[in-house]
Design a protein around this motif. Structure first.
Motif, PDB file in Angstrom:
ATOM      1  N   VAL A   1       2.298  68.698  40.139  1.00  0.00           N
ATOM      2  CA  VAL A   1       1.883  69.011  38.772  1.00  0.00           C
ATOM      3  C   VAL A   1       2.629  68.124  37.781  1.00  0.00           C
ATOM      4  CG1 VAL A   1       3.572  70.889  38.635  1.00  0.00           C
ATOM      5  CG2 VAL A   1       1.651  70.854  37.053  1.00  0.00           C
ATOM      6  N   ALA A   2       1.909  67.695  36.761  1.00  0.00           N
ATOM      7  CA  ALA A   2       2.493  66.896  35.686  1.00  0.00           C
ATOM      8  C   ALA A   2       1.629  67.085  34.454  1.00  0.00           C
ATOM      9  CB  ALA A   2       2.563  65.425  36.075  1.00  0.00           C
ATOM     10  N   SER A   3       2.123  66.626  33.333  1.00  0.00           N
ATOM     11  CA  SER A   3       1.310  66.678  32.122  1.00  0.00           C
ATOM     12  C   SER A   3       0.173  65.670  32.239  1.00  0.00           C
ATOM     13  CB  SER A   3       2.163  66.358  30.893  1.00  0.00           C
ATOM     14  OG  SER A   3       2.568  64.996  30.921  1.00  0.00           O
ATOM     15  N   THR A   4      -0.889  65.899  31.484  1.00  0.00           N
ATOM     16  CA  THR A   4      -1.992  64.934  31.486  1.00  0.00           C
ATOM     17  C   THR A   4      -1.518  63.581  30.950  1.00  0.00           C
ATOM     18  OG1 THR A   4      -2.685  65.817  29.330  1.00  0.00           O
ATOM     19  CG2 THR A   4      -3.796  66.678  31.278  1.00  0.00           C
ATOM     20  N   LYS A   5      -0.507  63.604  30.083  1.00  0.00           N
ATOM     21  CA  LYS A   5       0.062  62.346  29.586  1.00  0.00           C
ATOM     22  C   LYS A   5       0.690  61.562  30.733  1.00  0.00           C
ATOM     23  CE  LYS A   5       3.408  60.466  26.265  1.00  0.00           C
ATOM     24  NZ  LYS A   5       4.400  60.795  25.205  1.00  0.00           N
ATOM     25  N   THR A   6       1.390  62.267  31.628  1.00  0.00           N
ATOM     26  CA  THR A   6       2.005  61.607  32.777  1.00  0.00           C
ATOM     27  C   THR A   6       0.944  61.024  33.696  1.00  0.00           C
ATOM     28  OG1 THR A   6       3.938  63.054  32.699  1.00  0.00           O
ATOM     29  CG2 THR A   6       3.491  61.955  34.787  1.00  0.00           C
ATOM     30  N   LEU A   7      -0.145  61.776  33.906  1.00  0.00           N
ATOM     31  CA  LEU A   7      -1.233  61.263  34.736  1.00  0.00           C
ATOM     32  C   LEU A   7      -1.854  60.022  34.102  1.00  0.00           C
ATOM     33  CD1 LEU A   7      -2.928  61.796  37.302  1.00  0.00           C
ATOM     34  CD2 LEU A   7      -4.524  63.064  35.859  1.00  0.00           C
ATOM     35  N   THR A   8      -1.966  60.031  32.779  1.00  0.00           N
ATOM     36  CA  THR A   8      -2.490  58.859  32.071  1.00  0.00           C
ATOM     37  C   THR A   8      -1.576  57.658  32.265  1.00  0.00           C
ATOM     38  OG1 THR A   8      -3.525  60.277  30.404  1.00  0.00           O
ATOM     39  CG2 THR A   8      -3.196  57.964  29.825  1.00  0.00           C
ATOM     40  N   LEU A   9      -0.255  57.890  32.212  1.00  0.00           N
ATOM     41  CA  LEU A   9       0.699  56.803  32.443  1.00  0.00           C
ATOM     42  C   LEU A   9       0.553  56.244  33.854  1.00  0.00           C
ATOM     43  CD1 LEU A   9       3.935  58.199  30.732  1.00  0.00           C
ATOM     44  CD2 LEU A   9       2.539  56.255  29.979  1.00  0.00           C
ATOM     45  N   ALA A  10       0.343  57.136  34.828  1.00  0.00           N
ATOM     46  CA  ALA A  10       0.146  56.680  36.203  1.00  0.00           C
ATOM     47  C   ALA A  10      -1.091  55.797  36.299  1.00  0.00           C
ATOM     48  CB  ALA A  10       0.017  57.883  37.138  1.00  0.00           C
ATOM     49  N   ALA A  11      -2.157  56.197  35.612  1.00  0.00           N
ATOM     50  CA  ALA A  11      -3.390  55.408  35.626  1.00  0.00           C
ATOM     51  C   ALA A  11      -3.188  54.052  34.957  1.00  0.00           C
ATOM     52  CB  ALA A  11      -4.503  56.184  34.933  1.00  0.00           C
ATOM     53  N   MET A  12      -2.369  54.023  33.904  1.00  0.00           N
ATOM     54  CA  MET A  12      -2.105  52.762  33.208  1.00  0.00           C
ATOM     55  C   MET A  12      -1.276  51.814  34.066  1.00  0.00           C
ATOM     56  SD  MET A  12      -1.318  54.243  29.375  1.00  0.00           S
ATOM     57  CE  MET A  12      -0.833  52.635  28.732  1.00  0.00           C
ATOM     58  N   LYS A  13      -0.409  52.362  34.912  1.00  0.00           N
ATOM     59  CA  LYS A  13       0.448  51.535  35.757  1.00  0.00           C
ATOM     60  C   LYS A  13      -0.268  51.042  37.009  1.00  0.00           C
ATOM     61  CE  LYS A  13       4.924  53.517  34.393  1.00  0.00           C
ATOM     62  NZ  LYS A  13       5.618  52.243  34.118  1.00  0.00           N
ATOM     63  N   SER A  14      -1.329  51.741  37.410  1.00  0.00           N
ATOM     64  CA  SER A  14      -2.008  51.380  38.654  1.00  0.00           C
ATOM     65  C   SER A  14      -3.518  51.424  38.467  1.00  0.00           C
ATOM     66  CB  SER A  14      -1.596  52.343  39.776  1.00  0.00           C
ATOM     67  OG  SER A  14      -2.457  52.197  40.893  1.00  0.00           O
ATOM     68  N   PRO A  15      -4.190  50.269  38.509  1.00  0.00           N
ATOM     69  CA  PRO A  15      -5.657  50.271  38.448  1.00  0.00           C
ATOM     70  C   PRO A  15      -6.275  51.095  39.576  1.00  0.00           C
ATOM     71  CG  PRO A  15      -4.808  48.057  38.102  1.00  0.00           C
ATOM     72  CD  PRO A  15      -3.646  48.898  38.537  1.00  0.00           C
ATOM     73  N   HIS A  16      -5.581  51.132  40.724  1.00  0.00           N
ATOM     74  CA  HIS A  16      -6.095  51.913  41.849  1.00  0.00           C
ATOM     75  C   HIS A  16      -6.093  53.403  41.521  1.00  0.00           C
ATOM     76  CE1 HIS A  16      -5.714  53.524  46.165  1.00  0.00           C
ATOM     77  NE2 HIS A  16      -6.955  53.172  45.979  1.00  0.00           N
ATOM     78  N   ILE A  17      -4.991  53.897  40.952  1.00  0.00           N
ATOM     79  CA  ILE A  17      -4.939  55.305  40.555  1.00  0.00           C
ATOM     80  C   ILE A  17      -6.004  55.592  39.502  1.00  0.00           C
ATOM     81  CG2 ILE A  17      -3.556  57.057  39.369  1.00  0.00           C
ATOM     82  CD1 ILE A  17      -1.099  55.981  40.739  1.00  0.00           C
ATOM     83  N   PHE A  18      -6.178  54.662  38.563  1.00  0.00           N
ATOM     84  CA  PHE A  18      -7.202  54.850  37.529  1.00  0.00           C
ATOM     85  C   PHE A  18      -8.585  54.995  38.155  1.00  0.00           C
ATOM     86  CE2 PHE A  18     -10.456  53.015  34.740  1.00  0.00           C
ATOM     87  CZ  PHE A  18     -10.326  53.836  33.628  1.00  0.00           C
ATOM     88  N   SER A  19      -8.903  54.115  39.112  1.00  0.00           N
ATOM     89  CA  SER A  19     -10.227  54.179  39.739  1.00  0.00           C
ATOM     90  C   SER A  19     -10.391  55.461  40.543  1.00  0.00           C
ATOM     91  CB  SER A  19     -10.456  52.960  40.637  1.00  0.00           C
ATOM     92  OG  SER A  19      -9.586  52.967  41.756  1.00  0.00           O
ATOM     93  N   LEU A  20      -9.306  55.921  41.167  1.00  0.00           N
ATOM     94  CA  LEU A  20      -9.376  57.158  41.942  1.00  0.00           C
ATOM     95  C   LEU A  20      -9.611  58.363  41.038  1.00  0.00           C
ATOM     96  CD1 LEU A  20      -6.482  56.537  44.486  1.00  0.00           C
ATOM     97  CD2 LEU A  20      -8.937  56.490  44.946  1.00  0.00           C
ATOM     98  N   ILE A  21      -8.976  58.361  39.862  1.00  0.00           N
ATOM     99  CA  ILE A  21      -9.182  59.458  38.912  1.00  0.00           C
ATOM    100  C   ILE A  21     -10.630  59.472  38.441  1.00  0.00           C
ATOM    101  CG2 ILE A  21      -8.580  60.321  36.621  1.00  0.00           C
ATOM    102  CD1 ILE A  21      -5.729  59.263  37.130  1.00  0.00           C
ATOM    103  N   VAL A  22     -11.161  58.287  38.122  1.00  0.00           N
ATOM    104  CA  VAL A  22     -12.555  58.201  37.677  1.00  0.00           C
ATOM    105  C   VAL A  22     -13.495  58.690  38.777  1.00  0.00           C
ATOM    106  CG1 VAL A  22     -14.399  56.617  37.003  1.00  0.00           C
ATOM    107  CG2 VAL A  22     -12.116  56.362  36.018  1.00  0.00           C
ATOM    108  N   GLU A  23     -13.232  58.266  40.026  1.00  0.00           N
ATOM    109  CA  GLU A  23     -14.062  58.704  41.147  1.00  0.00           C
ATOM    110  C   GLU A  23     -13.983  60.215  41.327  1.00  0.00           C
ATOM    111  OE1 GLU A  23     -12.744  56.561  44.538  1.00  0.00           O
ATOM    112  OE2 GLU A  23     -13.475  54.618  43.810  1.00  0.00           O
TER     113      GLU A  23
END
Length: 242
Positions: free
Chosen positions: A108-130
């Motif tokens: 568990v993390a804040s949505t802000k933290t998840l957003t930071l993870a997506a910004m640091k990793s294009p792969h994480i970003f694509s996985l979130i979108v999927e």
């Protein structure tokens, strides 16, 4: 405790629902996702509450539902291993309730933290979108179930969907998988009464399509049941096979 379990990184040729790799795991650990364990029937967040948390399911089953006056509910989705859970909200309040169906282990993390993870990793970003796209497709199928499919067809379709999701994370053996749902849970997901669900399960068993006994589902004739329900796996595993 590990911040990302091996289950989230997949299992050989059976990728997880999310598919985090080692680099993603390192990013998540650095950002401070917190492991939490919820006992069965714990309300993690309630409809109408402010919720700014994101969850990645490590193990167990969760239930996402819309609560109605008088204590009734409509289950809109189930949270399984590898799922990302973000509360849909309006004017700050969650539109649904998230409950641990079984013991549920999450990161568990804040949505802000998840957003930071997506910004640091294009792969994480694509996985979130999927994941969000897949979640939307699942909800659309459940809406179609309640609105247009017959009681028997929608029951078969839901079990095939659960089987496909469990297979994606390597939890199906010989077309059989563990399922902690009660007939009351199934009724709330299918828009039926528990008595009606019991009849549908009996008819599926008599047609030699499916058995559901003692918390375990066994699909007896996958091709016939798939054809009967008009089920397609693309909205579940399309991203994993691309």
């Amino acid at each position: 405790m590990s911040y990302v379990s091996p289950s989230l990184r997949g299992n050989g040729d059976r990728p997880s629902y999310i598919g985090l790799n080692d680099d993603d795991a390192a990013i998540i650990k650095t950002l401070g996702f917190t492991p939490k364990r919820y006992p069965p029937e714990t309300v993690i967040f309630s409809q109408g509450e402010n919720n700014d948390r994101a969850f990645i399911v490590e193990s167990g089953w969760g239930c996402i539902s819309h609560q109605l006056e008088g204590g009734q509910r409509q289950i809109v989705d189930f949270a399984l291993r590898g799922d990302i859970i973000l509360s849909r909200s309006y004017a700050g309040g969650a539109l649904e309730t998230f409950v641990a169906q079984t013991e549920l282990c999450v990161l568990v993390a804040s949505t802000k933290t998840l957003t930071l993870a997506a910004m640091k990793s294009p792969h994480i970003f694509s996985l979130i979108v999927e994941a969000l796209g897949r979640n939307g497709a699942v909800v659309a199928q459940h809406l179609t179930n309640v609105g247009r499919r017959s009681a028997l067809t929608r029951t078969a379709h839901l079990f095939l969907e659960l089987r496909a999701r469990m297979e994606l994370i390597g939890s199906v053996t010989r077309n059989s998988f563990e399922c902690p749902l009660t007939q009351y849970d199934l009724a709330d997901a299918l828009g039926l009464t528990p008595i009606h669900v019991n009849r549908m399960l009996r008819e599926l068993r008599e047609r030699k399509l499916l058995e559901f006994r003692q918390g375990r589902v066994r699909v007896l004739d996958l091709p016939s049941m798939t054809k009967f329900a008009g089920f397609e796996t693309k909205y579940i595993d399309g991203a994993a096979r691309s």
